[in-house]
Write a protein that holds these residues in place. Structure first.
Motif, mmCIF file in Angstrom:
data_model
loop_
_atom_site.group_PDB
_atom_site.id
_atom_site.type_symbol
_atom_site.label_atom_id
_atom_site.label_comp_id
_atom_site.label_asym_id
_atom_site.label_seq_id
_atom_site.Cartn_x
_atom_site.Cartn_y
_atom_site.Cartn_z
ATOM 1 N N ASN A 13 0.208 6.914 -4.318
ATOM 2 C CA ASN A 13 -0.044 6.237 -5.792
ATOM 3 C C ASN A 13 -0.005 7.521 -6.541
ATOM 4 O O ASN A 13 0.605 7.491 -7.671
ATOM 5 C CB ASN A 13 -1.309 5.614 -5.525
ATOM 6 C CG ASN A 13 -0.958 4.166 -6.086
ATOM 7 O OD1 ASN A 13 0.012 3.771 -6.793
ATOM 8 N ND2 ASN A 13 -1.926 3.220 -5.436
ATOM 9 N N ASP A 58 -4.902 -0.096 -6.133
ATOM 10 C CA ASP A 58 -4.191 0.747 -6.849
ATOM 11 C C ASP A 58 -4.880 1.072 -7.715
ATOM 12 O O ASP A 58 -5.430 0.734 -8.875
ATOM 13 C CB ASP A 58 -2.889 0.122 -7.713
ATOM 14 C CG ASP A 58 -1.990 0.868 -8.243
ATOM 15 O OD1 ASP A 58 -2.143 2.085 -7.969
ATOM 16 O OD2 ASP A 58 -1.050 0.646 -9.018
ATOM 17 N N GLY A 86 1.473 -9.982 -5.461
ATOM 18 C CA GLY A 86 1.411 -9.251 -6.662
ATOM 19 C C GLY A 86 0.311 -10.010 -7.774
ATOM 20 O O GLY A 86 0.526 -9.593 -8.772
ATOM 21 N N ASP A 141 -6.972 2.479 -1.445
ATOM 22 C CA ASP A 141 -5.994 3.490 -2.107
ATOM 23 C C ASP A 141 -6.609 4.923 -2.146
ATOM 24 O O ASP A 141 -8.130 4.794 -2.011
ATOM 25 C CB ASP A 141 -5.471 2.919 -3.251
ATOM 26 C CG ASP A 141 -4.296 3.544 -4.012
ATOM 27 O OD1 ASP A 141 -3.529 4.298 -3.065
ATOM 28 O OD2 ASP A 141 -4.032 3.630 -5.208
ATOM 29 N N LEU A 189 -4.298 -5.625 -2.140
ATOM 30 C CA LEU A 189 -3.634 -4.195 -2.040
ATOM 31 C C LEU A 189 -4.372 -3.456 -3.547
ATOM 32 O O LEU A 189 -4.494 -4.129 -4.261
ATOM 33 C CB LEU A 189 -2.084 -4.454 -2.678
ATOM 34 C CG LEU A 189 -1.361 -5.156 -1.559
ATOM 35 C CD1 LEU A 189 0.074 -5.346 -1.978
ATOM 36 C CD2 LEU A 189 -1.133 -4.464 -0.361
ATOM 37 N N ASN A 225 5.187 -1.058 -7.492
ATOM 38 C CA ASN A 225 4.998 -1.169 -6.108
ATOM 39 C C ASN A 225 6.423 -1.259 -5.255
ATOM 40 O O ASN A 225 6.142 -0.450 -4.106
ATOM 41 C CB ASN A 225 4.154 -2.584 -6.031
ATOM 42 C CG ASN A 225 3.036 -2.561 -6.523
ATOM 43 O OD1 ASN A 225 2.337 -1.483 -6.722
ATOM 44 N ND2 ASN A 225 2.472 -3.584 -6.781
ATOM 45 N N ARG A 276 7.235 2.419 -4.841
ATOM 46 C CA ARG A 276 6.317 3.172 -3.918
ATOM 47 C C ARG A 276 6.574 2.736 -2.369
ATOM 48 O O ARG A 276 6.348 3.635 -1.551
ATOM 49 C CB ARG A 276 4.743 2.761 -4.182
ATOM 50 C CG ARG A 276 3.710 3.661 -3.255
ATOM 51 C CD ARG A 276 2.208 3.119 -3.822
ATOM 52 N NE ARG A 276 1.982 1.842 -3.574
ATOM 53 C CZ ARG A 276 0.671 1.190 -3.651
ATOM 54 N NH1 ARG A 276 -0.333 2.092 -4.281
ATOM 55 N NH2 ARG A 276 0.823 -0.040 -3.586
ATOM 56 N N GLN A 277 6.663 1.634 -2.128
ATOM 57 C CA GLN A 277 6.991 1.373 -0.800
ATOM 58 C C GLN A 277 8.564 1.847 -0.164
ATOM 59 O O GLN A 277 8.435 2.338 0.990
ATOM 60 C CB GLN A 277 7.180 -0.398 -0.452
ATOM 61 C CG GLN A 277 5.603 -1.002 -0.740
ATOM 62 C CD GLN A 277 5.836 -2.212 -0.829
ATOM 63 O OE1 GLN A 277 6.735 -3.175 -0.671
ATOM 64 N NE2 GLN A 277 4.775 -3.287 -1.141
#
Length: 329
Positions: A225, A46, A71, A132, A44, A215, A218-219
């Protein structure tokens, strides 16, 4: 009699073949189906920056944070940067021990405000690619003020006087507003309403979910972002919300809500499950914990270091293996 014997031999051969086929099929199955292998690592990415507007020709420090699906920061991931109308230096590189890749974005020439998108793609062998995007505006450099000669200044003054007379009439004011001001006003009001709508959604979410991290917001809100970071910065600068760093997470609270001061570290669900395994008293290794919880050994290693640093577990050498026990044991 001979025919009977041949028939019995044929039946026996068929029975042996039926027994052997499943064993052969199991032996040729690809690993990872029932072999207890770890699931695929998912990256992931960012993109983060303190600003989303920059001047033409200027440089803006930016960074990309790469974590896995739990994470956990991922070091050594290859990150490629691209942006129309701007150049990144370096344009590619690997993340450091904290899963961060830093670069400087230099804006190209722009005669009018230019909207561009910075794109980051993170890859690592054997892992799902992470990407991203970050919306950025490149503003043109201000035009230097020029001093007019005396005869040109007189012409400009007469022109301004005539314009003032024209604008003093109702027809003049309405015509200028309709041709020049109204289109810009309509566009700005539409963008302002949209900004307020999204920003209101984000603020309402924080009020109803105090302490939620970036996070997860955002989901749940399904925003990009750049949009979420922009509105969170605005809400924090205007005094509506406040943020709190909690390990690898950044949590947000309404300004009137007190941040809970807990005694001891706040463990994640995965860390709690790992601690339960360690407390079983069997002294599991990192590989055994990873197999039991269906996560990568890298994830287990990172979280065990966190638990050890917080005084929750201790490790002991057992030959070539390292086993983990609760601190009180």
């Amino acid at each position: 009699m001979r025919a009977l014997r041949l028939a019995l031999l044929g039946i026996l051969a068929l029975a042996l073949l039926a027994v052997a086929l499943p064993a052969i099929s199991r032996a040729t199955d690809p690993p990872g189906m029932d072999g207890g292998m770890d699931p695929q690592l998912v990256l992931l990415a960012d993109i983060r920056s303190d600003f989303n507007v920059m001047e033409s020709g200027s440089a803006l420090p930016m960074r990309v944070v790469v974590v896995d699906q739990h994470g956990v920061p991922v070091p050594g991931a290859l990150v490629d940067i691209s942006a129309a109308g701007a150049s990144a230096a370096p344009s590619s590189g690997v993340t450091d021990a904290d899963g961060v890749f830093r670069f400087r974005l230099t804006a190209g020439p722009a005669s009018s405000p230019l909207r561009t998108t910075v794109i980051a793609i993170a890859t690592i062998p054997g892992a799902a690619t992470g990407s991203d995007s970050f919306a950025l505006t490149i503003a043109p450099k201000p035009v230097p003020l020029q001093i007019l000669p005396q005869h040109e200044a007189v012409s400009v003054g007469l022109g301004a006087l005539l314009a003032a007379v024209f604008l003093s009439t109702e027809f003049g004011r309405y015509g200028v507003f309709k041709v020049l001001v109204f289109p810009l006003y309509s566009r700005l009001k539409k963008e302002e309403v949209l900004d307020h709508f999204v920003r209101g959604q984000i603020y309402g979410y924080i009020v109803s979910h105090p302490g939620q991290h970036y996070n997860s917001m955002r989901q749940d809100l399904r925003v990009t972002n750049g949009t979420l970071a922009h509105h969170l910065r605005t809400l924090e600068m205007m005094g509506f919300i406040k943020s709190y760093r909690d390990g690898v997470f950044k949590r947000f609270y309404p300004v009137e809500v007190s941040i809970p001061q807990e005694s001891g570290v706040k463990l994640s669900d995965l860390q709690m499950r790992m601690l339960d395994l360690v407390r079983s008293g069997s002294g599991p290794t990192q590989m055994e914990i990873a197999e039991r919880l269906s996560v990568t050994q890298q994830t287990v290693s990172y979280n065990l270091r966190t638990l050890s640093r917080e005084g929750a577990v201790r490790m002991e050498k057992d030959g070539r293996n390292t086993r983990y026990y609760p601190l009180a044991a």
